[in-house]
Design an enzyme around this catalytic site. Structure first.
Site, mmCIF file in Angstrom:
data_model
loop_
_atom_site.group_PDB
_atom_site.id
_atom_site.type_symbol
_atom_site.label_atom_id
_atom_site.label_comp_id
_atom_site.label_asym_id
_atom_site.label_seq_id
_atom_site.Cartn_x
_atom_site.Cartn_y
_atom_site.Cartn_z
ATOM 1 N N ARG A 67 -6.439 27.951 -46.380
ATOM 2 C CA ARG A 67 -5.418 28.904 -45.936
ATOM 3 C C ARG A 67 -4.135 28.134 -45.681
ATOM 4 O O ARG A 67 -4.109 27.174 -44.909
ATOM 5 C CB ARG A 67 -5.836 29.577 -44.631
ATOM 6 C CG ARG A 67 -7.146 30.293 -44.690
ATOM 7 C CD ARG A 67 -7.285 31.234 -43.536
ATOM 8 N NE ARG A 67 -6.427 32.374 -43.747
ATOM 9 C CZ ARG A 67 -6.690 33.360 -44.600
ATOM 10 N NH1 ARG A 67 -7.804 33.355 -45.321
ATOM 11 N NH2 ARG A 67 -5.858 34.367 -44.748
ATOM 12 N N LYS B 106 -5.474 32.232 -52.144
ATOM 13 C CA LYS B 106 -5.916 33.442 -52.871
ATOM 14 C C LYS B 106 -6.497 32.994 -54.217
ATOM 15 O O LYS B 106 -7.472 32.253 -54.223
ATOM 16 C CB LYS B 106 -4.750 34.419 -52.980
ATOM 17 C CG LYS B 106 -4.255 34.894 -51.585
ATOM 18 C CD LYS B 106 -3.179 35.941 -51.681
ATOM 19 C CE LYS B 106 -2.822 36.502 -50.318
ATOM 20 N NZ LYS B 106 -1.727 35.794 -49.656
ATOM 21 N N GLU C 8 5.718 15.207 -37.662
ATOM 22 C CA GLU C 8 6.971 15.936 -37.904
ATOM 23 C C GLU C 8 7.865 15.125 -38.827
ATOM 24 O O GLU C 8 7.989 13.904 -38.665
ATOM 25 C CB GLU C 8 7.734 16.156 -36.592
ATOM 26 C CG GLU C 8 7.396 17.466 -35.934
ATOM 27 C CD GLU C 8 6.549 17.260 -34.719
ATOM 28 O OE1 GLU C 8 5.777 16.271 -34.718
ATOM 29 O OE2 GLU C 8 6.661 18.069 -33.790
ATOM 30 N N THR D 17 0.955 31.442 -51.148
ATOM 31 C CA THR D 17 -0.122 30.963 -50.293
ATOM 32 C C THR D 17 -0.985 30.067 -51.172
ATOM 33 O O THR D 17 -0.839 30.055 -52.401
ATOM 34 C CB THR D 17 -0.984 32.106 -49.725
ATOM 35 O OG1 THR D 17 -1.453 32.898 -50.816
ATOM 36 C CG2 THR D 17 -0.191 32.969 -48.757
ATOM 37 N N TYR E 143 -0.074 14.018 -35.645
ATOM 38 C CA TYR E 143 1.252 14.639 -35.675
ATOM 39 C C TYR E 143 2.111 13.909 -36.690
ATOM 40 O O TYR E 143 2.083 12.674 -36.755
ATOM 41 C CB TYR E 143 1.925 14.532 -34.304
ATOM 42 C CG TYR E 143 2.012 15.844 -33.589
ATOM 43 C CD1 TYR E 143 2.582 16.955 -34.208
ATOM 44 C CD2 TYR E 143 1.538 16.000 -32.287
ATOM 45 C CE1 TYR E 143 2.662 18.169 -33.563
ATOM 46 C CE2 TYR E 143 1.615 17.216 -31.634
ATOM 47 C CZ TYR E 143 2.185 18.299 -32.280
ATOM 48 O OH TYR E 143 2.269 19.499 -31.643
ATOM 49 N N ASP F 157 7.563 35.516 -54.705
ATOM 50 C CA ASP F 157 6.393 35.237 -53.872
ATOM 51 C C ASP F 157 5.171 35.447 -54.760
ATOM 52 O O ASP F 157 4.776 36.573 -55.040
ATOM 53 C CB ASP F 157 6.407 36.212 -52.686
ATOM 54 C CG ASP F 157 5.174 36.090 -51.809
ATOM 55 O OD1 ASP F 157 4.209 35.412 -52.219
ATOM 56 O OD2 ASP F 157 5.169 36.698 -50.731
HETATM 57 N N1 DSN Z 1 -2.818 39.674 -46.341
HETATM 58 C C1 DSN Z 1 -2.447 39.385 -47.695
HETATM 59 C C2 DSN Z 1 -3.072 40.305 -48.649
HETATM 60 O O1 DSN Z 1 -4.166 40.741 -48.352
HETATM 61 O O2 DSN Z 1 -2.525 40.580 -49.698
HETATM 62 C C3 DSN Z 1 -0.986 39.351 -47.883
HETATM 63 O O3 DSN Z 1 -0.421 38.640 -46.846
#
Ligand code: DSN
Length: 418
Positions: free
Chosen positions: A235, A229, A56, A226, A54, A200
């Site tokens: 993730r 990707k 925080e 994120t 932990y 984003d």
């Molecule tokens: N789930 C993602 C996507 O497939 O683009 C976006 O959050």
């Protein structure tokens, strides 16, 4: 509790599920545009002992003891994120893209304020003000979209809505928009409206890191992403901001919206960010663009209509209406043929969200497996053959057998059981 005792508690049912998932990933063509395969190092670190800790707070300002290595780890990860994206400030704690966006809003605006975001049906994201998400419930949402003729973002509409509605915040970035976004145009619209600009970049963060997509960092108040990707990390989420927003961003993440950071994932982010700083990451991203362009050209040759006519990125969006197939039918047929992809709403779609008229295909994960353009020729043949025979179970099974043989040339995690 000794390691041996853990050993004796092996769970055959869970092991079987993990093995099946490993086989699924190994033997199917992964074409979901938001997915990727992390390096074995990222995978190992994501499973490290930091999962037990932990922490925080932030480096030097924690609410728990024993955080000396957590501090070192998080500072290193922040440093790598700032370096990779030339950002003034980085927060590496968001658990995912949605929580990164939630924190970005909380940092800049108040509940009830108006967010101008991209229409979900035109390629936007749920967290960009859609009524079904916190973003459209705690804030008010207004939406811009793409032009019907070009299927490119309607920047005149953005300007008009920004001037008329005077949103407090404009967000751009998309989940299924295959083209480059003009961030400077958004900045001008935000400035005229007196709004903050949030970008984003979840989908194209890897391309930005490689300098193959314009960076939104210089013109944005906050950039969210994120990490899993095109960036090819674990993730998770990430927030970059100007120094002026640093404190607000950090407070919005913790204690604003999250508790303790997932330090094992922060560690895996540090590894992935280092990989993205290496020169061969640029080659990887270049190959993604080549592979996607090749896929697009095959689909066009086979008579498919692509939304916006093509792609500048890692994804294509196929309009299935001229072929009289729904997105749902395409997704199911492709799955039976050993190809994992997702149905996707397309601009001005009349079909329900659960059915859709589109199919989103990406090449980031296949490129990680080592596929180059000539391999994409074969992949495109598999896709087109399956879409031509959506109701022919035997033909789809035959394609899936061929996919398996094809993928033997591109081993995935050969040293892992699961
Ligand atoms: N789930 C993602 C996507 O497939 O683009 C976006 O959050």
């Amino acid at each position: 509790m000794s390691a041996d005792k853990n050993e004796t508690r092996a769970d055959p049912r869970l092991d079987a599920i993990l093995k099946e998932e490993m086989a699924r990933q190994r033997f199917k063509l992964e074409m979901i545009a938001s997915e990727n395969f992390v390096s074995p190092q990222v995978l190992r670190i994501a499973a490290s002992v930091f999962t037990n800790k932990y922490a925080e707070g932030y480096p030097g300002k924690r609410y728990y003891g024993g955080c000396e290595y957590a501090d070192e780890l998080e500072s290193l990860t922040q440093h790598r994120a700032r370096k990779l994206f030339a950002a003034e400030h980085a927060n590496v704690q968001p658990h995912c893209g949605s929580s990164a966006n939630m924190a970005a809003y909380l940092a800049l605006i108040n509940p009830g304020d108006l967010i101008l975001g991209m229409n979900l049906a035109h390629g936007g994201h749920l967290t960009h003000g859609a009524p079904a998400s916190f973003s459209g419930r705690f804030f008010k949402g207004a939406y811009y979209g793409v032009r019907e003729d070009s299927e490119l973002i309607d920047y005149d509409q953005v300007d008009r809505l920004a001037e008329e509605l005077k949103p407090r915040l404009i967000i751009t970035g998309a989940s299924s928009y295959p083209r480059i976004i003009d961030f400077e145009r958004f900045r001008r619209a935000a400035d005229r409206a007196g709004a903050f600009l949030v970008v984003d970049m979840a989908h194209f963060a890897g391309l930005v890191a490689a300098g193959l997509y314009p960076s939104p960092v210089p013109v944005s108040d906050i950039v969210t992403s994120t990490t899993h990707k095109t960036l090819r990390g674990p993730r998770g989420g990430l927030i970059l901001s100007r120094k002026a927003h640093a404190r607000a961003v950090d407070e919005a993440v913790f204690p604003g919206t999250q508790g303790g950071p997932l330090l094992h994932i922060v560690a895996a982010k540090a590894q992935a960010l280092q990989e993205a700083l290496e020169p061969d990451f640029i080659d990887y991203q270049r190959q993604i663009l080549k592979n996607t362009a090749r896929l697009a050209s095959h689909l066009l040759d086979a008579g498919y209509r692509l939304v916006s006519g093509g792609t500048d990125t890692h994804l294509v969006l196929v309009d299935l209406r001229p072929k009289n197939i729904t997105g749902q039918a395409a997704e199911t047929a492709l799955d039976k043929a050993g190809i994992t992809a997702n149905k996707n709403v397309i601009p001005f779609d009349k079909a329900r969200f659960q059915v859709t008229s589109g199919l989103r295909l990406g090449t980031a994960a296949l490129t990680t497996r080592g596929l180059i353009e000539t391999d994409i020729d074969q992949v495109a043949d598999f896709v087109v053959s399956a879409l031509r025979r959506v109701d022919d179970e035997a033909a789809l099974k035959k394609i899936s057998d061929m996919v398996k043989v094809f993928l033997e040339r591109f081993p995935l995690y050969p040293d892992l059981d699961f």
